[in-house]
Design a protein around this motif. Structure first.
Motif: not given
Length: 250
Positions: A187-196
């Motif tokens: 899995l590759t996840l965008n670290p900016n997703l932590i803001k959601a």
């Protein structure tokens, strides 16, 4: 006028002199309808049933070309209205779906870094410098993303009966994607997703976990999504609507 033969991952057409790119996912619809989506980032995605021919897809796009263009222009205007980050005290930054005021503290004693204190994101620096503040904040986000994503993955695996062991997670900043998965199961996840919000993080992780069972956006894929996250469409809508604001704080 279409410039490439269908199907392809990267296609485009012209509305007047404006070149508009889009991606096509064949077989991604549960109905016989061709669906066109303009995302807040401005990208265009077209979903069509497997039986739909090239002519039908092109006809649907041409009929909605004006709407597509206007949607893109509307999102562009919204995104440009969001003030660029200066990384100074008083700004608000997202973390897990909530806004936190940024407080930059200049200190010679404390270690440089970021702390979440009393509803504020406090960044301690030797000397106030926006680039340094941004770098420290981005590093903090990535550290928190690693921890939170790993915890959410472990929790969500209980719902995914087709997975025997937790897949590895890699962080990668992406402009138009929250996540993806490789054929090898990473899995590759965008670290900016932590803001959601957490529910949005869960949605993206579950979306990618469903792709481990069904790589394409097929009817089976959407059945799995409905099984593991009923009402996922509303969560996706919430994340899409927050995308511009979240990414603006990057």
């Amino acid at each position: 006028m279409m410039e490439k033969a269908l199907p392809s991952e990267a296609l485009y057409f012209y509305y007047g002199n404006e070149k508009i790119s889009f991606t096509l996912n064949a077989g991604s619809s549960l109905t016989d309808k061709i669906r066109i989506t303009v995302k807040p980032c401005g990208s265009v995605a077209v979903s069509a049933p497997l039986q739909a021919g090239n002519d039908a897809v092109l006809s649907a796009i041409k009929k909605r070309a004006r709407w597509i263009y206007r949607q893109q222009q509307s999102f562009l205007a919204q995104n440009s209205a969001i003030a660029p980050r200066l990384y100074i005290s008083g700004e608000s930054h997202f973390y897990l779906g909530k806004r936190y005021l940024l407080k930059v503290v200049e200190t010679a004693d404390e270690r440089q870094g970021v702390k979440l204190l009393r509803g504020r994101l406090q960044v301690s620096v030797r000397q106030k410098d926006s680039e340094k503040v941004q770098a420290l904040l981005n590093e903090w986000y990535k550290t928190r993303a690693k921890e939170v994503f790993a915890m959410r993955l472990e929790t969500l695996l209980v719902q995914t009966f087709w997975i025997n062991q937790a897949p590895p997670i890699r962080l990668q900043t992406m402009q138009t994607q929250w996540g993806n998965c490789s054929p090898q199961g990473r899995l590759t996840l965008n670290p900016n997703l932590i803001k959601a919000p957490r529910e949005c993080i869960d949605y993206v992780i579950l979306h990618e976990l469903c792709h481990l069972a069904e790589h394409n956006h097929s009817p089976r894929f959407y059945r799995l999504m409905a099984q593991v996250l009923p009402g996922w469409q509303s969560v996706k809508h919430r994340l899409d609507n927050m995308a511009a604001q979240i990414l603006a704080s990057h």
